[in-house]
Design a protein around this motif. Structure first.
Motif, PDB file in Angstrom:
ATOM      1  N   ASP A 158       0.847   8.285  -3.507  1.00 49.34           N
ATOM      2  CA  ASP A 158       0.046   8.898  -4.576  1.00 49.34           C
ATOM      3  C   ASP A 158      -1.124   9.691  -3.995  1.00 49.34           C
ATOM      4  O   ASP A 158      -1.438  10.786  -4.470  1.00 49.34           O
ATOM      5  CB  ASP A 158      -0.481   7.823  -5.531  1.00 49.34           C
ATOM      6  CG  ASP A 158       0.618   7.206  -6.375  1.00 49.34           C
ATOM      7  OD1 ASP A 158       1.688   7.843  -6.491  1.00 49.34           O
ATOM      8  OD2 ASP A 158       0.395   6.102  -6.911  1.00 49.34           O
ATOM      9  N   GLU A 159      -1.754   9.153  -2.957  1.00 42.84           N
ATOM     10  CA  GLU A 159      -2.868   9.868  -2.316  1.00 42.84           C
ATOM     11  C   GLU A 159      -2.381  11.163  -1.670  1.00 42.84           C
ATOM     12  O   GLU A 159      -3.032  12.207  -1.776  1.00 42.84           O
ATOM     13  CB  GLU A 159      -3.544   8.976  -1.268  1.00 42.84           C
ATOM     14  CG  GLU A 159      -4.354   7.842  -1.851  1.00 42.84           C
ATOM     15  CD  GLU A 159      -4.877   6.902  -0.776  1.00 42.84           C
ATOM     16  OE1 GLU A 159      -4.660   7.172   0.431  1.00 42.84           O
ATOM     17  OE2 GLU A 159      -5.504   5.897  -1.149  1.00 42.84           O
ATOM     18  N   LEU A 160      -1.248  11.100  -1.002  1.00 41.40           N
ATOM     19  CA  LEU A 160      -0.686  12.292  -0.366  1.00 41.40           C
ATOM     20  C   LEU A 160      -0.307  13.346  -1.404  1.00 41.40           C
ATOM     21  O   LEU A 160      -0.534  14.541  -1.200  1.00 41.40           O
ATOM     22  CB  LEU A 160       0.524  11.930   0.491  1.00 41.40           C
ATOM     23  CG  LEU A 160       0.236  11.190   1.800  1.00 41.40           C
ATOM     24  CD1 LEU A 160       1.544  10.764   2.467  1.00 41.40           C
ATOM     25  CD2 LEU A 160      -0.564  12.076   2.726  1.00 41.40           C
ATOM     26  N   LEU A 161       0.251  12.915  -2.520  1.00 40.82           N
ATOM     27  CA  LEU A 161       0.601  13.853  -3.581  1.00 40.82           C
ATOM     28  C   LEU A 161      -0.651  14.501  -4.170  1.00 40.82           C
ATOM     29  O   LEU A 161      -0.667  15.708  -4.439  1.00 40.82           O
ATOM     30  CB  LEU A 161       1.395  13.141  -4.686  1.00 40.82           C
ATOM     31  CG  LEU A 161       2.853  12.833  -4.375  1.00 40.82           C
ATOM     32  CD1 LEU A 161       3.476  11.981  -5.483  1.00 40.82           C
ATOM     33  CD2 LEU A 161       3.641  14.108  -4.192  1.00 40.82           C
ATOM     34  N   ASN A 189       0.814  -1.216   0.000  1.00 33.54           N
ATOM     35  CA  ASN A 189       0.000   0.000   0.000  1.00 33.54           C
ATOM     36  C   ASN A 189       0.846   1.264   0.000  1.00 33.54           C
ATOM     37  O   ASN A 189       0.338   2.348  -0.155  1.00 33.54           O
ATOM     38  CB  ASN A 189      -0.939   0.026   1.216  1.00 33.54           C
ATOM     39  CG  ASN A 189      -2.029  -1.020   1.101  1.00 33.54           C
ATOM     40  OD1 ASN A 189      -2.420  -1.396   0.003  1.00 33.54           O
ATOM     41  ND2 ASN A 189      -2.503  -1.491   2.237  1.00 33.54           N
ATOM     42  N   HIS A 190       2.142   1.131   0.191  1.00 39.03           N
ATOM     43  CA  HIS A 190       3.031   2.294   0.290  1.00 39.03           C
ATOM     44  C   HIS A 190       2.965   3.196  -0.941  1.00 39.03           C
ATOM     45  O   HIS A 190       2.806   4.409  -0.795  1.00 39.03           O
ATOM     46  CB  HIS A 190       4.455   1.829   0.587  1.00 39.03           C
ATOM     47  CG  HIS A 190       5.404   2.941   0.847  1.00 39.03           C
ATOM     48  ND1 HIS A 190       5.299   3.739   1.969  1.00 39.03           N
ATOM     49  CD2 HIS A 190       6.471   3.402   0.139  1.00 39.03           C
ATOM     50  CE1 HIS A 190       6.255   4.649   1.929  1.00 39.03           C
ATOM     51  NE2 HIS A 190       6.981   4.459   0.832  1.00 39.03           N
ATOM     52  N   PRO A 191       3.064   2.687  -2.158  1.00 41.02           N
ATOM     53  CA  PRO A 191       2.954   3.577  -3.323  1.00 41.02           C
ATOM     54  C   PRO A 191       1.583   4.242  -3.427  1.00 41.02           C
ATOM     55  O   PRO A 191       1.473   5.396  -3.844  1.00 41.02           O
ATOM     56  CB  PRO A 191       3.203   2.652  -4.515  1.00 41.02           C
ATOM     57  CG  PRO A 191       3.950   1.495  -3.973  1.00 41.02           C
ATOM     58  CD  PRO A 191       3.469   1.351  -2.557  1.00 41.02           C
ATOM     59  N   LYS A 192       0.528   3.549  -3.023  1.00 40.60           N
ATOM     60  CA  LYS A 192      -0.822   4.134  -3.067  1.00 40.60           C
ATOM     61  C   LYS A 192      -0.933   5.297  -2.091  1.00 40.60           C
ATOM     62  O   LYS A 192      -1.527   6.319  -2.401  1.00 40.60           O
ATOM     63  CB  LYS A 192      -1.878   3.079  -2.756  1.00 40.60           C
ATOM     64  CG  LYS A 192      -2.067   2.061  -3.837  1.00 40.60           C
ATOM     65  CD  LYS A 192      -3.151   1.073  -3.459  1.00 40.60           C
ATOM     66  CE  LYS A 192      -3.303   0.008  -4.527  1.00 40.60           C
ATOM     67  NZ  LYS A 192      -4.322  -0.990  -4.169  1.00 40.60           N
ATOM     68  N   GLU A 235      -3.556  14.950  -2.641  1.00 46.81           N
ATOM     69  CA  GLU A 235      -4.084  15.879  -1.639  1.00 46.81           C
ATOM     70  C   GLU A 235      -3.239  17.148  -1.570  1.00 46.81           C
ATOM     71  O   GLU A 235      -3.765  18.247  -1.432  1.00 46.81           O
ATOM     72  CB  GLU A 235      -4.135  15.203  -0.272  1.00 46.81           C
ATOM     73  CG  GLU A 235      -5.237  14.174  -0.140  1.00 46.81           C
ATOM     74  CD  GLU A 235      -5.258  13.514   1.229  1.00 46.81           C
ATOM     75  OE1 GLU A 235      -4.686  14.092   2.186  1.00 46.81           O
ATOM     76  OE2 GLU A 235      -5.843  12.440   1.335  1.00 46.81           O
ATOM     77  N   SER A 236      -1.926  16.976  -1.672  1.00 47.69           N
ATOM     78  CA  SER A 236      -1.024  18.131  -1.643  1.00 47.69           C
ATOM     79  C   SER A 236      -1.289  19.050  -2.827  1.00 47.69           C
ATOM     80  O   SER A 236      -1.329  20.281  -2.683  1.00 47.69           O
ATOM     81  CB  SER A 236       0.415  17.643  -1.648  1.00 47.69           C
ATOM     82  OG  SER A 236       1.295  18.715  -1.759  1.00 47.69           O
ATOM     83  N   LYS A 237      -1.486  18.484  -4.009  1.00 50.36           N
ATOM     84  CA  LYS A 237      -1.784  19.292  -5.191  1.00 50.36           C
ATOM     85  C   LYS A 237      -3.133  19.997  -5.033  1.00 50.36           C
ATOM     86  O   LYS A 237      -3.283  21.152  -5.419  1.00 50.36           O
ATOM     87  CB  LYS A 237      -1.792  18.413  -6.439  1.00 50.36           C
ATOM     88  CG  LYS A 237      -0.418  17.969  -6.867  1.00 50.36           C
ATOM     89  CD  LYS A 237      -0.476  17.073  -8.099  1.00 50.36           C
ATOM     90  CE  LYS A 237       0.915  16.574  -8.461  1.00 50.36           C
ATOM     91  NZ  LYS A 237       0.887  15.654  -9.607  1.00 50.36           N
ATOM     92  N   SER A 238      -4.094  19.291  -4.451  1.00 47.60           N
ATOM     93  CA  SER A 238      -5.415  19.889  -4.230  1.00 47.60           C
ATOM     94  C   SER A 238      -5.325  21.072  -3.269  1.00 47.60           C
ATOM     95  O   SER A 238      -5.919  22.133  -3.505  1.00 47.60           O
ATOM     96  CB  SER A 238      -6.370  18.835  -3.681  1.00 47.60           C
ATOM     97  OG  SER A 238      -7.590  19.405  -3.324  1.00 47.60           O
ATOM     98  N   ILE A 239      -4.570  20.911  -2.192  1.00 49.01           N
ATOM     99  CA  ILE A 239      -4.397  21.994  -1.219  1.00 49.01           C
ATOM    100  C   ILE A 239      -3.667  23.172  -1.864  1.00 49.01           C
ATOM    101  O   ILE A 239      -4.035  24.334  -1.652  1.00 49.01           O
ATOM    102  CB  ILE A 239      -3.641  21.483   0.028  1.00 49.01           C
ATOM    103  CG1 ILE A 239      -4.538  20.524   0.816  1.00 49.01           C
ATOM    104  CG2 ILE A 239      -3.200  22.638   0.911  1.00 49.01           C
ATOM    105  CD1 ILE A 239      -3.832  19.801   1.935  1.00 49.01           C
ATOM    106  N   SER A 240      -2.662  22.880  -2.666  1.00 45.28           N
ATOM    107  CA  SER A 240      -1.931  23.942  -3.349  1.00 45.28           C
ATOM    108  C   SER A 240      -2.844  24.717  -4.294  1.00 45.28           C
ATOM    109  O   SER A 240      -2.796  25.953  -4.344  1.00 45.28           O
ATOM    110  CB  SER A 240      -0.762  23.335  -4.129  1.00 45.28           C
ATOM    111  OG  SER A 240      -0.104  24.313  -4.873  1.00 45.28           O
TER     112      SER A 240
END
Length: 99
Positions: free
Chosen positions: A12-15, A6-9, A17-22
């Protein structure tokens, strides 16, 4: 040792969310109110207009309330004690002041 698939998933989810927040922060920085607070002249103009609107609203509101109160009190002139008191108040209100 157990490998986490699940580590790559999660990354990807964190990235995502980070793009969404940005993106949301960029949209917020483009808002008119935020731009006004970042500029001293615009901020002063905004507060000046806000103060004028508040003062005008206060004066108009007080005028309406006092007019209604005087009208209601004028209806009580037929009551003996209250009528004399109301008549005195109405005389004071109607008397022009001299400076």
């Amino acid at each position: 040792m157990k490998e986490d698939n699940n580590h790559p998933k999660k990354i990807d989810e964190l990235l995502a969310e980070s793009k969404s927040i940005s993106l949301q922060l960029q949209q917020l920085n483009e808002h008119k109110l935020i731009k006004a607070y970042n500029s001293i002249p615009q901020l002063l103009w905004f507060h000046l207009l806000k103060g004028v609107a508040f003062g005008l609203g206060s004066v108009l509101g007080a005028t309406v309330v006092l007019s209604a109160l005087v009208y209601v009190l004028a209806q009580f002139e037929f009551i003996p004690y209250i009528g004399e008191w109301v008549s005195a108040i109405i005389d004071v209100v109607k008397t022009p002041t001299t400076d």
